[in-house]
Enzyme design. Structure first.
Site, PDB file in Angstrom:
ATOM      1  N   ARG A  15       0.817  -1.216   0.000  1.00 46.06           N
ATOM      2  CA  ARG A  15       0.000   0.000   0.000  1.00 46.06           C
ATOM      3  C   ARG A  15       0.855   1.272   0.000  1.00 46.06           C
ATOM      4  NH1 ARG A  15      -3.703  -0.559   4.972  1.00 46.06           N
ATOM      5  NH2 ARG A  15      -1.927  -1.732   5.760  1.00 46.06           N
ATOM      6  N   GLU A  16       1.942   1.224  -0.760  1.00 40.69           N
ATOM      7  CA  GLU A  16       2.847   2.362  -0.801  1.00 40.69           C
ATOM      8  C   GLU A  16       2.146   3.645  -1.252  1.00 40.69           C
ATOM      9  OE1 GLU A  16       3.404  -0.619  -2.016  1.00 40.69           O
ATOM     10  OE2 GLU A  16       5.446  -1.287  -1.629  1.00 40.69           O
ATOM     11  N   GLU A 667     -26.314   7.539   2.978  1.00 40.09           N
ATOM     12  CA  GLU A 667     -25.604   8.669   2.389  1.00 40.09           C
ATOM     13  C   GLU A 667     -26.577   9.490   1.578  1.00 40.09           C
ATOM     14  OE1 GLU A 667     -22.864  10.087  -1.069  1.00 40.09           O
ATOM     15  OE2 GLU A 667     -24.932   9.488  -0.955  1.00 40.09           O
ATOM     16  N   HIS A 696     -16.747  11.605   3.943  1.00 42.20           N
ATOM     17  CA  HIS A 696     -15.588  11.151   3.166  1.00 42.20           C
ATOM     18  C   HIS A 696     -14.597  12.282   2.955  1.00 42.20           C
ATOM     19  CE1 HIS A 696     -18.898   8.416   2.230  1.00 42.20           C
ATOM     20  NE2 HIS A 696     -17.960   7.495   2.251  1.00 42.20           N
TER      21      HIS A 696
END
Ligand code: GLN
Ligand code: ZN
Length: 756
Positions: A15-16, A667, A696
């Protein structure tokens, strides 16, 4: 036989990209450093595919946030309000994706939606009447050049013009018709730009073609591609479809001058039939999506080879391809130390799928090539029985009666009973469950997992957190409290861990949206609950307050949808097994004094089949009953909430009402509350909490803004049915912004109460 990959995961094996982007957002690294991380990831991904011998390696499948947003930006589809911020290209892009609040202004993010039937989310591009669609960037060229400079000829990919125009939101009076010429021009410039660089193949991705299309759509598609493909010169265009079959446009696309057509043989139920019935044009290459891009199970070689032989027998020029982008599967099994060798034998993630592609391709050309041992092993694997049955579960399933799906008494009657017993004010305030997962919260879990702290220390920490969040919610005047979910990494994995029949990975991350990744557990066998899961936390939280504290569970449909499913039993059976396990938990919570129980179905909408004709028969007819089975056993005074991320359920409102929950939160803030009209039209009976602000994004909504949203809601929803809450759980947010936002939310509710 040549092989092709539709797209490769882009977040990085570790997950760089996520971590680098988050640092960039916090100002800890600059744009150049972020670009460098991106560049080395791209190089690594191309290297993996090259080493595995993939012939058609994608480029421009990388994205800093979302591939549809990338395509929109490339075409100049950037709303004025973002341009006016005067930010750099990259920051304008991030402003659209995440919103912007700072010295240059205050703008919300664009809406975000589920990408077809996946758990990936795309950013919804907005076209304004004055938007000038034209080639406005160079990423697709740069990434092609970048790969070429490193010695790899790639197949640049981009979302196709039809899908782009289908998914855009039109904010003015214009429609897709008004943009057709400009879009044709833009795609032509893209083709020209790549042709100049000596590119051979370009992939246009058109997943929208697997939906229901009418005559109008078809005519539009034809005009669009006749325009784009006219005078394309030597470049070859691959029309790549996925997530289903193209039954409505098979005739259309096979007669357009594409050089290759990519069809999905995994989710495309009718793909093979279409070819059998109509043939496949001699002048085109068929990119046959036979290696599943979404599942994590090994490919069954005999089956795939048979299909290849059948296609080749018809004289078709076949390239073996993944069925869709590998974006939906984790990187590799290689780092999974805890999975047993026995389990791993059955699994294949992205890197392993590359090996499958190459082995199958070799076997297709020469059955006794060096791959023949792989073939034999594969055959052996599939001809032996996996160890995954649980007789008790199967017996319980067989004993379910129709009455088990019905809650008594009817909702109306329950509503009154609950009003009398729970005693809430008008417009009750609540949150969706999680509170910010700050560093210390994550560290506590990680330390416990690594065995660095005792169970007692772990619990003590969480209990202090719970106590604080309960006190805090009380102090600002929230009506229905939550315990904060500090014990959970993720709403599905957490439950999966306490269910028998699940397998867990350590590093199998899959991108959900932007920098957010999930680690879906794997449904390996029959599912049952080992022991109570949430009861201790909920009981503790409730002991701290007289106000109701919501028990917090994930529903069967979501647990199923966010897991990697089994393929040897039906979806219905799997969901029902999970429903029984969660039902046990609901009843335990109730027995232990929990009065309000929320069963999240965040992902109910996302697996709705892409074709309307399949909605009920292939999904809702068993998903909705599975939810009912979970809560039908509770007393009338126990209030059942459910929560769904995203409000795109206009078309299935009756089905949602049929879940028979007492309250639903969802939502709404990013979609301009459009759903409210439909709720009113359909006489929606469930009480509703349409999210009053977007979680978000880090921006804090003002009291005014929330009041305005609530006033609008009151015109569509009866006062006695309206709840006040954020969009979704707060776990990804910072503490300060969360506190301020909720204080504003409670104030707004008070203002509205005074108006009522
Ligand atoms: N209860 C969960 C939370 O608050 C719901 C999350 C979700 O809907 N994705 O985090
Ligand atoms: Zn949600």
């Amino acid at each position: 036989m040549l092989t092709s990959v539709v797209g490769y995961p882009r977040i990085g094996e570790n997950r760089e990209l996520k971590f680098a982007s988050e640092k960039y957002f916090k100002g800890e690294i600059d744009a150049a450093e972020l670009e460098n991380v991106a560049k080395s990831l791209r190089a690594e991904h191309i290297r993996s595919q090259k080493e595995a011998g993939v012939d058609f390696i994608p480029s421009n499948d990388f994205s800093f946030y979302d591939c549809l947003l990338d395509t929109a930006v490339l075409c100049g589809i950037v709303p004025k309000r973002y341009k006016e911020l005067g930010l750099s290209e990259l920051d304008t892009y991030f402003a659209m994706a995440r919103g912007y609040q700072g010295e240059k202004g205050d703008v919300k993010a664009l809406a975000m939606k589920k990408w077809f039937n996946t758990n990936y989310h795309y950013i919804v591009p907005e076209i304004e009447d004055e938007t000038e669609v034209k080639l406005s960037g160079s990423r697709i060229f740069d990434e092609y050049d970048e790969a070429k400079d490193c010695g790899t000829e790639t197949k640049p990919v981009i979302i196709g013009a039809y899908t782009l125009l289908a998914l855009c939101r039109y904010t003015g009076t214009k429609t897709r018709e008004d943009y057709i010429d400009a879009v044709i021009g833009t795609y032509k410039s893209i083709i020209e730009g790549l042709a100049e660089r000596g590119d051979e193949w370009i992939q246009f991705e058109e997943p929208s073609l697997v939906r229901d299309l009418d005559e109008n759509d078809k005519a539009f598609l034809v005009r669009l591609y006749q325009g784009i493909l006219a005078g394309k010169g030597n470049v070859k265009i691959l029309l790549q479809t996925y997530y289903g079959d193209v039954r409505d446009v098979y005739d259309t696309i096979t007669t357009l001058p594409f050089d290759g057509i990519g069809l999905d043989f995994i989710e495309g139920k009718e793909t093979l039939d279409l070819i059998e019935k109509n043939g496949f044009p001699e002048d085109k290459v068929l990119f046959a999506g036979l290696v599943n891009g979404k599942n994590i199970w090994r490919n069954r070689y005999t089956k795939t080879l048979n299909t290849i032989a059948l296609l080749r027998g018809k004289g078709i020029d076949v390239v073996l391809s993944t069925s869709c982008s590998l974006l939906h599967v984790p990187y590799t099994l290689a780092g999974e130390e805890k999975l047993s060798a026995e389990h791993k034998k059955y699994l294949a993630f992205a890197k392993e799928k590359l090996v499958e592609l190459s082995e199958i391709a070799k076997l297709a050309d020469a059955p006794d090539s060096e791959a023949s041992t792989a073939y034999e092993e594969n055959e052996k694997l599939f001809s032996s029985k996996r160890d995954c049955d649980n007789e008790e579960v199967q017996k319980r399933i067989a004993e379910i009666k129709d009455a088990d799906y019905v809650r008594n008494p009817e909702r109306k009657e329950r509503e009154q009973i609950q009003k009398d017993t729970i005693k809430l004010p008008l417009f009750p305030t609540t949150t969706i469950g999680s509170f910010p997962q700050t560093k210390d919260v994550k560290k506590n879990r990680a330390d416990f997992r690594k065995g660095e702290i005792s169970e007692e220390q772990y619990k003590q920490f969480n209990k202090e957190k719970i106590e604080r969040v309960i006190r805090w919610q009380e102090s600002i005047g929230i009506d229905v409290l939550v315990h904060g979910e500090y014990e959970r990494n993720d709403m599905v994995e957490y439950f999966g861990e306490s269910l028998d029949g699940y397998l867990f990975t350590e590093r199998a991350w899959v991108q959900s949206y932007g920098t957010r990744c999930l680690k879906p557990p794997i449904i390996w066998g029959d599912i049952s609950r080992k022991k109570p899961i949430t009861v201790e936390w909920s009981v503790y939280a409730q002991s701290l307050s007289d106000k109701p504290v919501k028990g917090m569970l994930t529903g069967p449909v979501t647990i199923f949808n966010w897991s990697f499913p089994r393929e040897d039993i039906s979806i219905k059976e799997s969901m029902t097994q999970i429903a029984l396990a969660i039902r046990d938990e609901v009843l335990d919570l109730e027995t232990n004094g929990i009065r309000v129980i929320q069963i999240d179905e965040a992902a109910l909408r996302e697996k709705l089949p892409l074709r309307k004709s399949d909605w009920y028969s292939e999904y809702l007819d068993f998903a909705i009953p599975a939810f009912r089975l979970v809560h039908s056993g509770v007393r009338p005074e126990t209030q059942i909430h459910t929560h769904m991320c995203y409000s795109e359920f206009t078309d299935i409102i009756p089905a949602i009402d049929n879940m028979d929950a007492d309250v639903i939160t969802f939502e709404a803030s990013r979609s301009d509350l459009l759903i409210l009209d439909s709720l009113k039209e359909c006489n929606f009976e469930t009480e509703v909490g349409p999210g009053v602000y977007d979680i978000h994004s880090p921006r804090v909504p003002s009291v005014d803004e929330i009041v305005t949203a609530l006033r609008k809601m009151r015109t569509r929803i009866e006062d006695k049915k309206l709840w006040v809450n954020p969009d979704c759980g707060l776990k990804t947010r910072g503490e300060e912004e969360t506190k301020q936002s909720l204080i504003n939310l409670v104030q707004a509710a008070q203002i509205i109460r005074n108006e009522a």
